[in-house]
Design a protein around this motif. Sequence first.
Motif, PDB file in Angstrom:
ATOM      1  N   PRO A   1       0.834  -1.211   0.000  1.00 26.15           N
ATOM      2  CA  PRO A   1       0.000   0.000   0.000  1.00 26.15           C
ATOM      3  C   PRO A   1       0.865   1.256   0.000  1.00 26.15           C
ATOM      4  N   MET A   2       0.308   2.347  -0.466  1.00 27.67           N
ATOM      5  CA  MET A   2       1.037   3.611  -0.471  1.00 27.67           C
ATOM      6  C   MET A   2       1.175   4.150   0.956  1.00 27.67           C
ATOM      7  N   THR A   3       2.093   5.055   1.124  1.00 27.66           N
ATOM      8  CA  THR A   3       2.247   5.756   2.389  1.00 27.66           C
ATOM      9  C   THR A   3       1.402   7.019   2.352  1.00 27.66           C
ATOM     10  N   GLY A   4       0.524   7.168   3.342  1.00 32.40           N
ATOM     11  CA  GLY A   4      -0.365   8.318   3.386  1.00 32.40           C
ATOM     12  C   GLY A   4       0.319   9.543   3.950  1.00 32.40           C
TER      13      GLY A   4
ATOM     14  N   ALA B   1     -12.665  -0.008   6.483  1.00 31.51           N
ATOM     15  CA  ALA B   1     -13.752   0.323   5.566  1.00 31.51           C
ATOM     16  C   ALA B   1     -14.597   1.480   6.088  1.00 31.51           C
ATOM     17  N   TYR B   2     -14.872   2.430   5.203  1.00 31.90           N
ATOM     18  CA  TYR B   2     -15.716   3.599   5.448  1.00 31.90           C
ATOM     19  C   TYR B   2     -15.100   4.587   6.445  1.00 31.90           C
ATOM     20  N   SER B   3     -13.825   4.418   6.751  1.00 35.95           N
ATOM     21  CA  SER B   3     -13.156   5.331   7.674  1.00 35.95           C
ATOM     22  C   SER B   3     -12.856   6.653   6.979  1.00 35.95           C
ATOM     23  N   MET B   4     -13.316   7.754   7.546  1.00 37.56           N
ATOM     24  CA  MET B   4     -12.986   9.066   6.984  1.00 37.56           C
ATOM     25  C   MET B   4     -11.534   9.418   7.237  1.00 37.56           C
ATOM     26  N   THR B   5     -10.988   8.938   8.349  1.00 35.19           N
ATOM     27  CA  THR B   5      -9.567   9.172   8.612  1.00 35.19           C
ATOM     28  C   THR B   5      -8.716   8.518   7.534  1.00 35.19           C
TER      29      THR B   5
ATOM     30  N   PHE C   1      -5.314   9.880   2.057  1.00 40.06           N
ATOM     31  CA  PHE C   1      -5.033  10.016   0.632  1.00 40.06           C
ATOM     32  C   PHE C   1      -5.563  11.333   0.090  1.00 40.06           C
ATOM     33  N   GLY C   2      -5.774  12.305   0.970  1.00 41.95           N
ATOM     34  CA  GLY C   2      -6.393  13.565   0.592  1.00 41.95           C
ATOM     35  C   GLY C   2      -5.816  14.220  -0.642  1.00 41.95           C
TER      36      GLY C   2
ATOM     37  N   GLN D   1     -13.529   4.785   1.602  1.00 42.53           N
ATOM     38  CA  GLN D   1     -12.461   3.833   1.877  1.00 42.53           C
ATOM     39  C   GLN D   1     -13.071   2.432   1.903  1.00 42.53           C
ATOM     40  N   GLU D   2     -12.464   1.511   1.167  1.00 41.89           N
ATOM     41  CA  GLU D   2     -12.924   0.122   1.179  1.00 41.89           C
ATOM     42  C   GLU D   2     -12.114  -0.686   2.191  1.00 41.89           C
ATOM     43  N   GLY D   3     -12.330  -1.999   2.219  1.00 37.55           N
ATOM     44  CA  GLY D   3     -11.736  -2.829   3.258  1.00 37.55           C
ATOM     45  C   GLY D   3     -10.263  -3.114   3.109  1.00 37.55           C
ATOM     46  N   GLY D   4      -9.713  -2.929   1.909  1.00 28.99           N
ATOM     47  CA  GLY D   4      -8.304  -3.208   1.697  1.00 28.99           C
ATOM     48  C   GLY D   4      -7.421  -2.033   2.062  1.00 28.99           C
TER      49      GLY D   4
END
Length: 452
Positions: A159-162, A173-177, A182-183, A205-208
């Motif tokens: 995964p990328m680094t945020g 999943a569904y986390s706004m944070t 990835f803003g 945001q999905e589960g992955g």
Amino acid sequence: MTDWTDTLPESATAYLEGRRLDEVECVISDLPGIARGKAVPASKFAKQKHFHLPDSIFFQTITGDWSEAADEDGFIEKDMILKPDMSTATAAPWTGDWTLQVIHDAYDRHGAPIPYAPRNVLKRVVALYEAQGWTPVVAPEMEFFLIARNLDPAKDIAPMTGRSGRPAAARQAYSMTAVDEFGPVIDDIYDFAESQGFEIDGITQEGGAGQLEINLRHGHPVKLADEVFYFKRLIREAALRHDCFATFMAKPIADEPGSAMHIHHSILDIETGQNLFSGPQGGETDMFYHFIGGLQTHLPAAIAVMAPYVNSYRRYVKDHAAPINLEWGRDNRTTGIRIPLSEPQGRRVENRLAGMDCNPYPGIAASLACGYLGLMEERRPTKQFRGDAYEGDGDFPQVLGQALDVFDEASALHEVLGPEFCRVYATVKRAEYEEFLQVISPREREHLLLNV
């Protein structure tokens, strides 16, 4: 600007306001969904009514090798005549100059549509609906991963680094944070989409780990397929601006959920605009059930189009947010066919089988084709499934070779999609599958080298 720009879509006109158009990208989708074509100066585009590309662009495998898909004339690379659909003109806002993209349609020298051009396949299926007095409506959901730059195919995808400096975490999943991580990428996606005139219904945001979903507003199948085609490029370009990649692989990371292109379907009466899945009193109609019955009956044959690569079948894993069956249920995400909560006028059927790695044109066409066959055959679905459908066994092909075998025998589906498209598609996919079988994987070397 020249006269042809007076007929541009509103978003393209707004993008060019007060600016000089430098270049036009004349594009067409190949079989995998990659944009092919050429870039021309705006002054030249103003003078050309069409341009040419060889039909062989549809005979290539995903690796760039050639299949034996040419017709009886042989592999002579006949020129196709590519004509612009100016309603698709849209910005290419990531370029260094002021550029528009225009999707083209493919015709032969006699003016007949090229039957294996993906956009033509979808137009063919839509025309069958319209001949019955129906307007099909779709709404695709696009799932994808933002990943760290990966320059070595032998290296696992990460995964990328945020913005926090930490790699993206799974099961958020569904986390706004998580979305906020990835803003900057999402901001560019929104900006690019606005410049191109696309309406995003939402980003979640999905589960992955690093997995996002973009929902698009429902509409005409060809228009929505065009948008998915454009969006894949848009999202990739936004990611590259922030030192990461966007991938639409169905299963890029072994222990994470896969990425789907769920397709929501409804059918309107051309004359009245009424949703034909709902009756006068708001109840479910025979057409609603026949459409579901068509999906259940014909999706096993169509899976080769919706899951076009070996990797596609790695997505169908129990309890990993992907279907393994053709059960249908209301508000049940464990079934392959889901009926979302809605008011009667918004009643729709969601096909959860298609992967995000499929070309949106034949992918949506195949899904519509299954429903169309159900309507014409008056298929009745099985009893509604209640409970956890993952407890059952899979009931559609689980590997590409098997899926192609079923696809080859699906004469009814071939008639809807077009026999020539099905011939070319199967030939190309067989070639890709044989290419895959020539590769020895690290797992084989690890477990077989000294143990068998």
